[in-house]
Design an enzyme around this catalytic site. Sequence first.
Site, PDB file in Angstrom:
ATOM      1  N   ARG A 121      35.929  32.903  93.198  1.00 22.45           N
ATOM      2  CA  ARG A 121      37.361  33.181  93.450  1.00 22.45           C
ATOM      3  C   ARG A 121      38.297  32.110  92.889  1.00 22.45           C
ATOM      4  NH1 ARG A 121      34.983  34.659  98.285  1.00 22.45           N
ATOM      5  NH2 ARG A 121      34.784  36.919  98.465  1.00 22.45           N
ATOM      6  N   LYS A 143      47.921  32.799  80.871  1.00 23.09           N
ATOM      7  CA  LYS A 143      47.425  34.173  80.668  1.00 23.09           C
ATOM      8  C   LYS A 143      45.966  34.076  80.248  1.00 23.09           C
ATOM      9  CE  LYS A 143      51.396  36.987  79.401  1.00 23.09           C
ATOM     10  NZ  LYS A 143      52.002  37.798  78.324  1.00 23.09           N
ATOM     11  N   GLU A 185      52.781  32.247  65.078  1.00 20.18           N
ATOM     12  CA  GLU A 185      53.302  32.006  66.437  1.00 20.18           C
ATOM     13  C   GLU A 185      54.324  30.860  66.413  1.00 20.18           C
ATOM     14  OE1 GLU A 185      52.733  33.953  68.974  1.00 20.18           O
ATOM     15  OE2 GLU A 185      50.757  34.861  68.728  1.00 20.18           O
ATOM     16  N   LYS A 227      57.484  27.034  75.239  1.00 19.45           N
ATOM     17  CA  LYS A 227      56.662  27.921  76.080  1.00 19.45           C
ATOM     18  C   LYS A 227      56.719  27.454  77.531  1.00 19.45           C
ATOM     19  CE  LYS A 227      52.770  30.818  76.519  1.00 19.45           C
ATOM     20  NZ  LYS A 227      51.624  31.476  75.967  1.00 19.45           N
ATOM     21  N   GLU A 237      55.741  37.101  83.956  1.00 19.32           N
ATOM     22  CA  GLU A 237      56.371  38.055  83.043  1.00 19.32           C
ATOM     23  C   GLU A 237      57.079  39.201  83.758  1.00 19.32           C
ATOM     24  OE1 GLU A 237      54.120  38.592  79.394  1.00 19.32           O
ATOM     25  OE2 GLU A 237      55.153  40.479  79.041  1.00 19.32           O
ATOM     26  N   ARG A 241      59.773  35.972  80.241  1.00 14.44           N
ATOM     27  CA  ARG A 241      58.555  35.645  79.500  1.00 14.44           C
ATOM     28  C   ARG A 241      58.254  36.675  78.400  1.00 14.44           C
ATOM     29  NH1 ARG A 241      52.840  33.067  81.581  1.00 14.44           N
ATOM     30  NH2 ARG A 241      51.805  33.185  79.559  1.00 14.44           N
ATOM     31  N   ASN A 245      56.695  37.810  73.422  1.00 14.28           N
ATOM     32  CA  ASN A 245      55.983  38.929  72.784  1.00 14.28           C
ATOM     33  C   ASN A 245      56.715  39.471  71.567  1.00 14.28           C
ATOM     34  OD1 ASN A 245      53.968  38.867  74.748  1.00 14.28           O
ATOM     35  ND2 ASN A 245      55.206  40.100  76.142  1.00 14.28           N
ATOM     36  N   HIS A 248      54.854  41.384  68.964  1.00 17.51           N
ATOM     37  CA  HIS A 248      53.496  41.606  69.474  1.00 17.51           C
ATOM     38  C   HIS A 248      53.185  43.073  69.769  1.00 17.51           C
ATOM     39  CE1 HIS A 248      53.264  37.328  69.548  1.00 17.51           C
ATOM     40  NE2 HIS A 248      52.121  37.291  70.199  1.00 17.51           N
ATOM     41  N   HIS A 252      49.925  43.917  68.134  1.00 18.93           N
ATOM     42  CA  HIS A 252      48.724  44.306  68.890  1.00 18.93           C
ATOM     43  C   HIS A 252      48.225  45.680  68.442  1.00 18.93           C
ATOM     44  CE1 HIS A 252      49.310  41.474  72.593  1.00 18.93           C
ATOM     45  NE2 HIS A 252      48.713  40.885  71.593  1.00 18.93           N
ATOM     46  N   HIS A 265      44.850  37.624  64.547  1.00 21.25           N
ATOM     47  CA  HIS A 265      45.965  37.843  65.479  1.00 21.25           C
ATOM     48  C   HIS A 265      47.309  37.465  64.831  1.00 21.25           C
ATOM     49  CE1 HIS A 265      47.960  38.148  69.354  1.00 21.25           C
ATOM     50  NE2 HIS A 265      48.448  36.926  69.194  1.00 21.25           N
TER      51      HIS A 265
HETATM   52  P1  NAD Z   1      39.600  32.249  67.796  1.00 18.08           P
HETATM   53  O1  NAD Z   1      39.477  31.649  69.115  1.00 18.08           O
HETATM   54  O2  NAD Z   1      38.739  33.410  67.474  1.00 18.08           O
HETATM   55  O3  NAD Z   1      39.361  31.135  66.702  1.00 18.08           O
HETATM   56  C1  NAD Z   1      39.411  31.474  65.348  1.00 18.08           C
HETATM   57  C2  NAD Z   1      38.151  31.078  64.593  1.00 18.08           C
HETATM   58  O4  NAD Z   1      38.220  29.683  64.310  1.00 18.08           O
HETATM   59  C3  NAD Z   1      36.854  31.295  65.336  1.00 18.08           C
HETATM   60  O5  NAD Z   1      35.869  31.677  64.419  1.00 18.08           O
HETATM   61  C4  NAD Z   1      36.528  29.905  65.877  1.00 18.08           C
HETATM   62  O6  NAD Z   1      35.160  29.732  66.072  1.00 18.08           O
HETATM   63  C5  NAD Z   1      37.058  29.026  64.788  1.00 18.08           C
HETATM   64  N1  NAD Z   1      37.512  27.694  65.187  1.00 18.08           N
HETATM   65  C6  NAD Z   1      38.280  27.397  66.252  1.00 18.08           C
HETATM   66  N2  NAD Z   1      38.635  26.114  66.205  1.00 18.08           N
HETATM   67  C7  NAD Z   1      38.058  25.575  65.114  1.00 18.08           C
HETATM   68  C8  NAD Z   1      38.082  24.295  64.516  1.00 18.08           C
HETATM   69  N3  NAD Z   1      38.831  23.322  65.013  1.00 18.08           N
HETATM   70  N4  NAD Z   1      37.336  24.090  63.410  1.00 18.08           N
HETATM   71  C9  NAD Z   1      36.623  25.111  62.862  1.00 18.08           C
HETATM   72  N5  NAD Z   1      36.596  26.357  63.348  1.00 18.08           N
HETATM   73  C10 NAD Z   1      37.327  26.585  64.464  1.00 18.08           C
HETATM   74  O7  NAD Z   1      41.104  32.741  67.481  1.00 18.08           O
HETATM   75  P2  NAD Z   1      42.546  32.171  67.855  1.00 18.08           P
HETATM   76  O8  NAD Z   1      43.417  32.600  66.749  1.00 18.08           O
HETATM   77  O9  NAD Z   1      42.529  30.749  68.248  1.00 18.08           O
HETATM   78  O10 NAD Z   1      42.932  32.997  69.164  1.00 18.08           O
HETATM   79  C11 NAD Z   1      43.107  34.393  69.122  1.00 18.08           C
HETATM   80  C12 NAD Z   1      43.018  34.918  70.516  1.00 18.08           C
HETATM   81  O11 NAD Z   1      44.024  34.336  71.322  1.00 18.08           O
HETATM   82  C13 NAD Z   1      43.205  36.416  70.612  1.00 18.08           C
HETATM   83  O12 NAD Z   1      42.205  36.946  71.431  1.00 18.08           O
HETATM   84  C14 NAD Z   1      44.555  36.568  71.289  1.00 18.08           C
HETATM   85  O13 NAD Z   1      44.659  37.747  72.058  1.00 18.08           O
HETATM   86  C15 NAD Z   1      44.598  35.357  72.145  1.00 18.08           C
HETATM   87  N6  NAD Z   1      45.946  34.933  72.532  1.00 18.08           N
HETATM   88  C16 NAD Z   1      46.167  34.679  73.840  1.00 18.08           C
HETATM   89  C17 NAD Z   1      47.411  34.247  74.265  1.00 18.08           C
HETATM   90  C18 NAD Z   1      47.631  33.881  75.701  1.00 18.08           C
HETATM   91  O14 NAD Z   1      48.764  33.645  76.096  1.00 18.08           O
HETATM   92  N7  NAD Z   1      46.606  33.775  76.498  1.00 18.08           N
HETATM   93  C19 NAD Z   1      48.441  34.079  73.336  1.00 18.08           C
HETATM   94  C20 NAD Z   1      48.191  34.355  71.994  1.00 18.08           C
HETATM   95  C21 NAD Z   1      46.926  34.779  71.603  1.00 18.08           C
HETATM   96  N1  GLY Z   2      51.607  34.855  74.339  1.00 23.17           N
HETATM   97  C1  GLY Z   2      52.458  35.508  75.280  1.00 23.17           C
HETATM   98  C2  GLY Z   2      52.532  34.845  76.607  1.00 23.17           C
HETATM   99  O1  GLY Z   2      51.879  33.861  76.871  1.00 23.17           O
HETATM  100  O2  GLY Z   2      53.226  35.307  77.454  1.00 23.17           O
END
Ligand code: NAD
Ligand code: GLY
Length: 358
Positions: A121, A143, A185, A227, A237, A241, A245, A248, A252, A265
């Site tokens: 939990r 998030k 972003e 942020k 949100e 917030r 997006n 997005h 998305h 992304h």
């Molecule tokens: P990711 O986590 O898949 O990383 C991208 C690639 O880079 C992967 O292959 C990873 O293994 C590699 N990698 C990461 N760091 C590295 C480094 N320092 N050196 C070498 N390789 C490295 O992708 P991302 O773009 O970081 O994140 C995308 C995700 O984030 C999506 O799922 C998206 O929905 C999510 N997201 C979430 C929020 C939120 O608020 N929670 C906001 C925006 C995006």
């Molecule tokens: N990336 C959108 C949010 O964190 O709200």
Amino acid sequence: MRIVQVSLGNRSYAIKVGGGLLPHLGAECAQLKLGHRCAVITDSNVGKRFAKAALKSLSASGFEPVLITIPAGEKSKRIAVVEKCYDQLAEHRLERKSFIVALGGGVVGDLAGFVAATYLRGIPFVQVPTTLLAQVDSSVGGKTGVNLKSGKNLVGAFYQPRLVLCDLDTFKTLPKREYISGLAEVVKYGIIYDAVLFAQLERNLAKLLRRDRLTLRDVVARCCEIKAEVVGQDETESGLRAILNFGHTIGHAIENSSGYGKFLHGEAISIGQVAAAKLSQKVLGLPSGDIGRIESLLRRSGLPVKIKLNPTQRKKLFDAMKLDKKVSGGEVKFVLAEKIGRVKFGCQVPAELLAEAV
Ligand code: NAD
Ligand code: GLY
């Protein structure tokens, strides 16, 4: 080092931005007064490069870390992988006071955060984002979640980390395409909140593209500050917030309808932002000059700004948009810009205008 504070009452935390921070992970966690046992959740790419340093630093500060490695990539962001993590946490007897370190990009951060939010939990977690996208966006604001077959991030929780440690040195191994994806972003923050940042990005793009450490430190910290300000006012949100997006809803839908993995992304969000800018002109009168600046900055960053669709793909994209979480009362609501630096959320857009913009 720059420190940005996220102010959320007793769930407040610091975001630390600078070079050479990973070796201090243990010392930083020691200040948080957490239990001894912890799990570092990482992916197969990041683990190879940085797990050793993370584990060494944690052990040196008296923690007992275990390593959980998931396959790299968006496909890991699903319930089956979450379950595997729970099993490993239980096997290693992590308890309520134990904590999780999410070491990786947004995939690891979203998944490990969701695991932390739900295992027993809820146990504490620390974000150590290693992509540009994760440092400026996904690691901040709480998030967490995973995808379903029917859509992105459809299962999740708002759950804040106890600390975000942004080590800029981790970018040394980040592939160019991933780094550029994160710039989408960064540009978003300029459009939604800060015209001065947008102009700085236009001027300093060459430095950013060569990953100049001081430029990066200032830009990453400013994005985190924005942020933090937004999330501090609207954590879950219910209103403001939503501005995060921008681009997005369409982005998305592009990711979903083209099959996760074709577009990164940030690439999908880049196309989404240009489409949102065009919609903004029609609905809110965003000046043509601003659309040009947005499109040009994204293009100069090396990001795609448009997508070619046949009628079947177009239908798929529109269907995906209807599944977006931002649909309310059956209607897709958009974040649109009045000018660079100022946006409105909850905008309704007539279907024919949307079709023209995409
Ligand atoms: P990711 O986590 O898949 O990383 C991208 C690639 O880079 C992967 O292959 C990873 O293994 C590699 N990698 C990461 N760091 C590295 C480094 N320092 N050196 C070498 N390789 C490295 O992708 P991302 O773009 O970081 O994140 C995308 C995700 O984030 C999506 O799922 C998206 O929905 C999510 N997201 C979430 C929020 C939120 O608020 N929670 C906001 C925006 C995006
Ligand atoms: N990336 C959108 C949010 O964190 O709200």
